[in-house]
Scaffold this motif. Sequence first.
Motif, PDB file in Angstrom:
ATOM      1  N   ASP A 247     -28.578  54.004  12.222  1.00 41.13           N
ATOM      2  CA  ASP A 247     -29.365  53.157  13.115  1.00 41.13           C
ATOM      3  C   ASP A 247     -30.395  54.005  13.855  1.00 41.13           C
ATOM      4  OD1 ASP A 247     -30.345  51.397  15.003  1.00 41.13           O
ATOM      5  OD2 ASP A 247     -28.561  51.460  16.254  1.00 41.13           O
ATOM      6  N   ALA A 249     -33.095  53.120  15.214  1.00 35.99           N
ATOM      7  CA  ALA A 249     -33.787  52.395  16.279  1.00 35.99           C
ATOM      8  C   ALA A 249     -33.225  52.694  17.666  1.00 35.99           C
ATOM      9  CB  ALA A 249     -33.727  50.889  16.004  1.00 35.99           C
ATOM     10  N   SER A 397     -36.417  44.672  11.643  1.00 35.03           N
ATOM     11  CA  SER A 397     -37.185  45.841  12.055  1.00 35.03           C
ATOM     12  C   SER A 397     -36.341  46.925  12.707  1.00 35.03           C
ATOM     13  CB  SER A 397     -38.295  45.411  13.027  1.00 35.03           C
ATOM     14  OG  SER A 397     -37.741  44.681  14.117  1.00 35.03           O
ATOM     15  N   SER A 398     -34.998  46.789  12.665  1.00 29.72           N
ATOM     16  CA  SER A 398     -34.157  47.859  13.218  1.00 29.72           C
ATOM     17  C   SER A 398     -32.781  47.939  12.574  1.00 29.72           C
ATOM     18  CB  SER A 398     -33.985  47.680  14.737  1.00 29.72           C
ATOM     19  OG  SER A 398     -33.274  46.488  15.034  1.00 29.72           O
ATOM     20  N   ASP A 399     -32.239  46.827  12.066  1.00 31.49           N
ATOM     21  CA  ASP A 399     -30.822  46.774  11.682  1.00 31.49           C
ATOM     22  C   ASP A 399     -30.582  46.551  10.193  1.00 31.49           C
ATOM     23  OD1 ASP A 399     -30.113  46.883  14.481  1.00 31.49           O
ATOM     24  OD2 ASP A 399     -30.752  44.796  14.601  1.00 31.49           O
TER      25      ASP A 399
END
Length: 546
Positions: A247, A249, A397-399
């Motif tokens: 992750d 992010a 957009s992150s996960d």
Amino acid sequence: MTFLLPFPSHYTSTLSFSLSSPTTKPTPPLVSLSQPLRQLLHIRKSNTFNFFKCGAVADIKAATSLDRSEEDNKVLVGPSSEEERVVVNYDWTEEWYPLYLTQNLPDDAPLGLTVFDKQVVLYKDGNGLIHCYEDRCPHRLAKLSEGQLIDGRIECLYHGWQFEGGGKCVKIPQLPADAKIPRSACLRKYEVRDSQGVVWVWLSQKTPPNLDKLPWFENFARPGFQDTSTTHELPYDHSVLLENLMDPAHIPISHDRTDWTARREDAQPLSFEVAERTDRGFAGWWGKASDQPLPNFLRFEAPCVLQNNRELVDETGVKHYFTGLFLCRPTGQGKSMVIVRFGGTKRSPIANFFPKWYFHQNAGKVFEQDMGFLSSQNEVLMKEKVPTKELYINLKSSDTWVAEYRKWMDKVGHGMPYHFGHSTISLPKQPAVIEHAPAGLVAGFSASFPAKGGIGTMHAPNVVNRYFRHVVHCKGCRTVIKAFQAWKNALSATTIALVALAILVSARQWKAILLVLAAVSSAGVYGCSTAIAMNTTNFIRTHRRL
């Protein structure tokens, strides 16, 4: 998860770390998802729950593509279709698990470790060969890891039974002189391999070790490759750990200013491109949304290997390779151990100004910054008892990697002792067992109050204590702490002696000189104390300091 890395790829952009397919030693062929459909996984039906939206409360079902608005579907990771949720053949014992860094194996004592619920003992015999057995004596089930090594043999300290390298019992002190040792008095042996500086264990007792499954990391075999490797015990499930490590992010927020690369103002949308989905994992590219092409390549491979690789070309046209490798071993319910290995074929000159223990303590700080979040996440998963798609809100957009990992769990979770999947879940069949308790009054107090700095916290056997999460597993850090402690004691005595002499002498010139020397010695005591604290004291966020 981020660290102060000894190579430039980390501070030229967002954190980069990944695993590449080996060319030196080929891995088994990857199986495509286009294989014929198999038995569908059982999907838990979710109950309705209260969902807060724009200040209003509404009763809706667990989110699916039908429940979401068109705007939501643009930003959220969509659920798997029924056709994608297939079961593949998987047996968690027929895998290689990372046990320990070879350089940190004790030479004079057995080492007890766990993989899921299996307890094993690792030790070196008199010839330096590494052996691994089930961690229990066949006599009365005492842990052999609590024993000792005598002439290259492992001895159970309960009754003194001794076992040689093949697992055969060779001595029973209580047996009459004319009696033979029972053939059943032997140990269950596990196959181990030392590969690229890591000891791996094959847990199956039915299937011979599959050497094609033994991980091989191409970058670590490249000429000039150097790495900084650390080991950490952690108080949450290995799946939660892997999620966190894949992750990128969270890095600018959770690890803001931990080094010179993580800054919260750099939090931004990321891009992900899935390149492979197989029965043994997935792989793909990622980077900032503005990066084209995406510079970082990530690969997750069963059972618990995560890599990120990046390649850079310097001003002379020479290509350099950088790797962040995470070997995440499940050590029981709500527990895990990770071997972290950052390295590259080009080392930043800045890194040469820092000792190795500095990077190790910085790694400990990073894990502690995430520890509260991840422990609470683990607790919620156990309490809610539903798949992650009913609890997570995954953003494209992150996960993306998080969703990919939990969907992979859907395919193979049936072959594990327990799992938390995207659409499926299988909880532990038995409650967690407390394997040992702190001994003595001091350790008891410190284990009860770890966050408050309880009595004797450095030596409390507690997974939220940095000393027992890392230092006990690191020969280098243990040596450094002992050295700093010795210097601290010597400088403390010197300071006291210099001050006493300054009081006794009458000449002002000598008083001034002695007091200056005492001040310098006192500064040395402070420096040693600071270094010891950096290696043994947990990071606590300033806004939550007790």
